[in-house]
Scaffold this active site. Structure first.
Site, PDB file in Angstrom:
ATOM      1  N   ASN A 107      20.584   1.170  14.753  1.00  0.00           N
ATOM      2  CA  ASN A 107      19.231   1.163  15.311  1.00  0.00           C
ATOM      3  C   ASN A 107      18.792   2.550  15.789  1.00  0.00           C
ATOM      4  O   ASN A 107      17.677   2.991  15.494  1.00  0.00           O
ATOM      5  CB  ASN A 107      19.124   0.159  16.452  1.00  0.00           C
ATOM      6  CG  ASN A 107      19.469  -1.253  16.003  1.00  0.00           C
ATOM      7  OD1 ASN A 107      19.623  -1.487  14.805  1.00  0.00           O
ATOM      8  ND2 ASN A 107      19.595  -2.177  16.933  1.00  0.00           N
ATOM      9  N   HIS A 153     -28.708   9.795   0.250  1.00  0.00           N
ATOM     10  CA  HIS A 153     -28.956   8.537  -0.486  1.00  0.00           C
ATOM     11  C   HIS A 153     -28.771   8.730  -1.990  1.00  0.00           C
ATOM     12  O   HIS A 153     -29.355   8.011  -2.788  1.00  0.00           O
ATOM     13  CB  HIS A 153     -30.364   7.997  -0.221  1.00  0.00           C
ATOM     14  CG  HIS A 153     -30.726   7.943   1.225  1.00  0.00           C
ATOM     15  ND1 HIS A 153     -30.551   6.833   2.009  1.00  0.00           N
ATOM     16  CD2 HIS A 153     -31.222   8.905   2.048  1.00  0.00           C
ATOM     17  CE1 HIS A 153     -30.948   7.098   3.241  1.00  0.00           C
ATOM     18  NE2 HIS A 153     -31.350   8.347   3.295  1.00  0.00           N
ATOM     19  N   SER A 296     -10.526   9.646 -24.753  1.00  0.00           N
ATOM     20  CA  SER A 296     -10.573   8.196 -24.933  1.00  0.00           C
ATOM     21  C   SER A 296      -9.866   7.853 -26.234  1.00  0.00           C
ATOM     22  O   SER A 296      -9.910   8.623 -27.197  1.00  0.00           O
ATOM     23  CB  SER A 296     -12.029   7.743 -24.991  1.00  0.00           C
ATOM     24  OG  SER A 296     -12.139   6.525 -25.699  1.00  0.00           O
ATOM     25  N   LYS A 302     -15.251  11.726 -25.760  1.00  0.00           N
ATOM     26  CA  LYS A 302     -15.130  11.582 -24.310  1.00  0.00           C
ATOM     27  C   LYS A 302     -14.241  12.612 -23.639  1.00  0.00           C
ATOM     28  O   LYS A 302     -13.256  13.069 -24.183  1.00  0.00           O
ATOM     29  CB  LYS A 302     -14.558  10.203 -23.980  1.00  0.00           C
ATOM     30  CG  LYS A 302     -15.540   9.086 -24.248  1.00  0.00           C
ATOM     31  CD  LYS A 302     -16.458   8.834 -23.084  1.00  0.00           C
ATOM     32  CE  LYS A 302     -15.795   7.878 -22.112  1.00  0.00           C
ATOM     33  NZ  LYS A 302     -16.577   7.631 -20.951  1.00  0.00           N
ATOM     34  N   ASN A 304     -12.800  12.323 -19.804  1.00  0.00           N
ATOM     35  CA  ASN A 304     -12.848  11.500 -18.594  1.00  0.00           C
ATOM     36  C   ASN A 304     -12.181  12.194 -17.407  1.00  0.00           C
ATOM     37  O   ASN A 304     -11.124  12.804 -17.557  1.00  0.00           O
ATOM     38  CB  ASN A 304     -12.154  10.161 -18.863  1.00  0.00           C
ATOM     39  CG  ASN A 304     -12.897   9.326 -19.889  1.00  0.00           C
ATOM     40  OD1 ASN A 304     -14.128   9.364 -19.929  1.00  0.00           O
ATOM     41  ND2 ASN A 304     -12.165   8.603 -20.723  1.00  0.00           N
ATOM     42  N   GLU A 309     -10.465  10.154 -10.635  1.00  0.00           N
ATOM     43  CA  GLU A 309     -10.531   8.691 -10.504  1.00  0.00           C
ATOM     44  C   GLU A 309      -9.242   8.128  -9.904  1.00  0.00           C
ATOM     45  O   GLU A 309      -9.263   7.215  -9.081  1.00  0.00           O
ATOM     46  CB  GLU A 309     -10.773   8.047 -11.868  1.00  0.00           C
ATOM     47  CG  GLU A 309     -12.143   8.352 -12.435  1.00  0.00           C
ATOM     48  CD  GLU A 309     -12.230   7.926 -13.893  1.00  0.00           C
ATOM     49  OE1 GLU A 309     -12.638   6.789 -14.138  1.00  0.00           O
ATOM     50  OE2 GLU A 309     -11.864   8.726 -14.768  1.00  0.00           O
ATOM     51  N   TYR A 336      14.931  -3.431  18.446  1.00  0.00           N
ATOM     52  CA  TYR A 336      15.052  -3.471  16.991  1.00  0.00           C
ATOM     53  C   TYR A 336      14.968  -4.885  16.441  1.00  0.00           C
ATOM     54  O   TYR A 336      15.610  -5.811  16.955  1.00  0.00           O
ATOM     55  CB  TYR A 336      16.366  -2.811  16.529  1.00  0.00           C
ATOM     56  CG  TYR A 336      16.442  -2.780  15.013  1.00  0.00           C
ATOM     57  CD1 TYR A 336      15.820  -1.763  14.300  1.00  0.00           C
ATOM     58  CD2 TYR A 336      17.066  -3.800  14.299  1.00  0.00           C
ATOM     59  CE1 TYR A 336      15.833  -1.746  12.905  1.00  0.00           C
ATOM     60  CE2 TYR A 336      17.086  -3.798  12.910  1.00  0.00           C
ATOM     61  CZ  TYR A 336      16.462  -2.771  12.220  1.00  0.00           C
ATOM     62  OH  TYR A 336      16.474  -2.761  10.854  1.00  0.00           O
ATOM     63  N   GLN A 341      12.870  -2.610   8.847  1.00  0.00           N
ATOM     64  CA  GLN A 341      13.329  -2.029   7.590  1.00  0.00           C
ATOM     65  C   GLN A 341      12.164  -1.889   6.591  1.00  0.00           C
ATOM     66  O   GLN A 341      12.202  -1.054   5.697  1.00  0.00           O
ATOM     67  CB  GLN A 341      14.436  -2.914   6.998  1.00  0.00           C
ATOM     68  CG  GLN A 341      14.984  -2.436   5.672  1.00  0.00           C
ATOM     69  CD  GLN A 341      16.247  -3.184   5.298  1.00  0.00           C
ATOM     70  OE1 GLN A 341      17.264  -3.046   5.963  1.00  0.00           O
ATOM     71  NE2 GLN A 341      16.197  -3.986   4.257  1.00  0.00           N
TER      72      GLN A 341
END
Ligand code: ARG
Length: 480
Positions: A107, A153, A296, A302, A304, A309, A336, A341
């Site tokens: 512990n 916005h 892609s 493409k 990406n 992301e 403990y 764990q």
């Protein structure tokens, strides 16, 4: 280790269920350091002879070699990193190995190991933060003269210097980074000597243990003990724990580290989102390089922004780890409990993911990857879309003594006029102005540039060139 009291063995299923060695073996180095510190103390108080201590040190040296070279055999039956290492030690050196755990419990052992590990991790994270920040700063230096729309916005709001946006991202990560706090929390106190929950019967000196865990030598400890500042002045931990019951169940340092990760990730995620937008065909402010984008499998055209992301995606996972830690702790009775764990995988994964994201974002912001499309940005500004020039009119009217609310109304009518005619602010003539309101004098026409609007933001936190350059100069100091 505890077979004396038992007649049977745990079920295979139970063994698999309760083992932690598959993940907590990451703590092996800290575990050996903690054990070396503890062994030195046992020798100092006469539980171990000098010979036995030397045997233990030799055994740990060999175990270190075995683990580093991948030869160490981790055994699920031995449950966790602590019992695996202790059992190997006894295999190697015999009885002295069996004495090592005198007065110690897993512990106090695990919470000591984990604190040292967490502090090291906080250091690594802080270094990765600095590396990312210096990349962002590099790009800010290159983009002081690029004007881009800032959005509220997600609608075009005000023109700003691109460097101002980069410094905003810099600030989010810099000010929002609390890894040094997490480091200090992990190093605040050493639980070693707390035993299972009530302390140690054999007279170990917790203050000495606290100093020794990080490899501080006996000579350094003796010298510090005699100095005016005392033992607090050196070593790994700031001090020994003050209460053994609290010490063995305290996981605030883990919460603080994962919180620091979650906060850092939240900022990285917002920045990633900005960059994902900026790299679309619609915005096109930047192109992110081959090193951090992917193609892609079906659409050959493409590119990406997968790096960004994934950073955004992993943020949910890291925030989730913070929630799981809080939930783990909230109902635990004092001292403990085996539930604890479950703290490790949350902390390991939260820090792994955050470290990886910081490193990937540093790549994203590298000179090779972060390509600014000045022409495309200029096209956006020239299109006049969003009528950001309108604020020039309202500002100008105020300077002519028109109350702001009236100026707002007049400017609003001018925007309506421009919109209805399908024109841009740049196309306005004196006749157009007069048709909307007689207070809109011809001299206003030369006040309409976006650059002029940017340059009026001379306030301390503003986007005027002088302010941005001042801030960049301040941060040069920081880089050192
Ligand atoms: N593997 C355990 C953990 O990570 C070590 C402590 C076990 N202590 C105990 N009393 N069973 O929490």
């Amino acid at each position: 280790m505890w077979q004396g009291r038992f007649s049977g063995k745990p079920d295979k299923l139970m063994q698999e269920f309760s083992q932690s060695v598959s993940f907590d073996q990451r703590l092996w180095r800290e575990d050996i350091q903690g054990s070396l510190a503890y062994a030195a103390e046992l020798q100092r108080i006469g539980i171990l002879s000098a010979k036995e201590l030397a045997d233990i040190q030799r055994g740990f040296k060999q175990i270190t070699d075995e683990i580093e070279s991948g030869k160490f055999q981790w055994k699920v039956e031995l449950e966790d990193v602590h019992m695996n290492i202790e059992s190997r030690l006894t295999e190697l050196i015999g009885d002295a190995g069996k004495k090592l755990h005198t007065g110690r419990s897993r512990n106090d052992q695990v919470s000591t190991d984990f604190r040292v590990w967490a502090a090291r991790r906080a250091d690594d994270l802080d270094a990765a933060v600095k590396a990312l920040l210096s990349q962002i700063l590099g790009r800010a230096h290159e983009t002081v003269d690029v004007i881009v729309p800032a959005y509220t916005h997600l609608q075009r709001a005000m023109p700003v210097r691109m460097a101002h946006q980069l410094l905003a991202w810099f600030g989010m990560i810099h000010d929002g980074s609390s890894f040094l706090h997490a480091w200090a929390q992990a190093r605040a106190l050493s639980p070693l000597g707390s035993g299972a929950c009530s302390g140690n019967s054999f007279g170990v000196d917790m203050q000495r243990l606290a100093m020794r865990v990080d490899g501080t030598t006996e000579e350094q400890i003796d010298a510090a003990a005699k100095s005016a500042l005392g033992l607090r002045n050196i070593g790994a931990f700031k001090s020994a724990a003050r209460n053994s019951m609290q010490a063995v169940s305290d996981r605030d340092f883990a919460l603080d580290l994962v919180y620091a990760c979650a906060k850092c990730m939240t900022h990285l995620s917002r920045i990633a989102e900005d960059l994902i937008l900026w790299s679309t065909a619609e915005f096109g402010f930047v192109t992110l390089g081959d090193a951090v984008t992917t193609g892609s499998s079906i659409m050959p055209q493409k590119r990406n922004p997968d790096a960004c992301e994934l950073v955004r995606g992993k943020t949910g996972r890291v925030v989730g780890h913070l929630m799981s830690l809080f939930t783990l702790l909230k109902g635990l009775p004092s001292t403990y409990n085996r539930d604890l764990q479950e703290d490790k995988e949350a902390v390991f994964d939260a820090t792994d993911q955050t470290l990886a994201c910081l490193r990937v974002m540093a790549l994203v912001f590298s000179k090779e990857s972060f390509k600014v499309n000045r022409q495309r940005i200029q096209q956006h500004l020239d299109s006049g879309a969003g009528y950001m020039e309108a604020m020039n009119v309202a500002d100008w009217l105020v300077m002519q003594g028109v109350p702001f609310r009236d100026g707002h109304d007049i400017t609003g009518r001018l925007v309506k006029y421009v919109e209805q005619k399908g024109m841009r602010f740049a196309d306005l003539t004196a006749a157009d102005l007069a048709a909307v309101d007689k207070r809109l004098k011809p001299e206003l026409l030369k006040e309409l540039s976006l650059e002029a609007l940017v340059e009026r933001k001379q306030v301390y936190a503003g986007t005027a060139k002088a302010r941005v350059l001042e801030r960049l100069a301040e941060l040069k100091e920081w880089l050192k």
